[in-house]
Write a protein that holds these residues in place. Sequence first.
Motif, mmCIF file in Angstrom:
data_model
loop_
_atom_site.group_PDB
_atom_site.id
_atom_site.type_symbol
_atom_site.label_atom_id
_atom_site.label_comp_id
_atom_site.label_asym_id
_atom_site.label_seq_id
_atom_site.Cartn_x
_atom_site.Cartn_y
_atom_site.Cartn_z
ATOM 1 N N CYS A 5 0.834 -1.203 0.000
ATOM 2 C CA CYS A 5 0.000 0.000 0.000
ATOM 3 C C CYS A 5 0.871 1.257 0.000
ATOM 4 O O CYS A 5 1.867 1.335 0.711
ATOM 5 C CB CYS A 5 -0.907 0.006 1.221
ATOM 6 N N ARG A 6 0.460 2.238 -0.811
ATOM 7 C CA ARG A 6 1.167 3.515 -0.900
ATOM 8 C C ARG A 6 0.302 4.667 -0.390
ATOM 9 O O ARG A 6 0.614 5.821 -0.613
ATOM 10 C CB ARG A 6 1.572 3.783 -2.347
ATOM 11 N N GLY A 19 -2.634 3.314 -6.684
ATOM 12 C CA GLY A 19 -1.445 3.500 -5.860
ATOM 13 C C GLY A 19 -0.577 2.261 -5.830
ATOM 14 O O GLY A 19 0.606 2.303 -6.150
ATOM 15 N N CYS A 20 -1.182 1.127 -5.484
ATOM 16 C CA CYS A 20 -0.407 -0.114 -5.340
ATOM 17 C C CYS A 20 -0.679 -1.124 -6.454
ATOM 18 O O CYS A 20 -0.012 -2.135 -6.545
ATOM 19 C CB CYS A 20 -0.682 -0.754 -3.993
#
Length: 75
Positions: A5-6, A19-20
């Motif tokens: 996760c970002r 994001g991820c």
Amino acid sequence: MRTPCRSTCKLNPQDICVGCFRHMAEIANWNRLSPRNKHIAVIRAQQRRAAKPYEQQPLDVLQPITSIKFRQYKS
């Protein structure tokens, strides 16, 4: 294995996080996945990132990850 996760939690129309690059089902069930399946999910996310880079995502159709969406994919 740590989550990829970002903290850029937005889903495209295919329910892929921009994001991820994990699918919502992979995100919702991350803590239940075996180490092997987590590794597979990360490889799939990397393949998605390579196939459609973030810059090419249609930003006008992104949706936030909601608790309703999360529960929908939780197994």
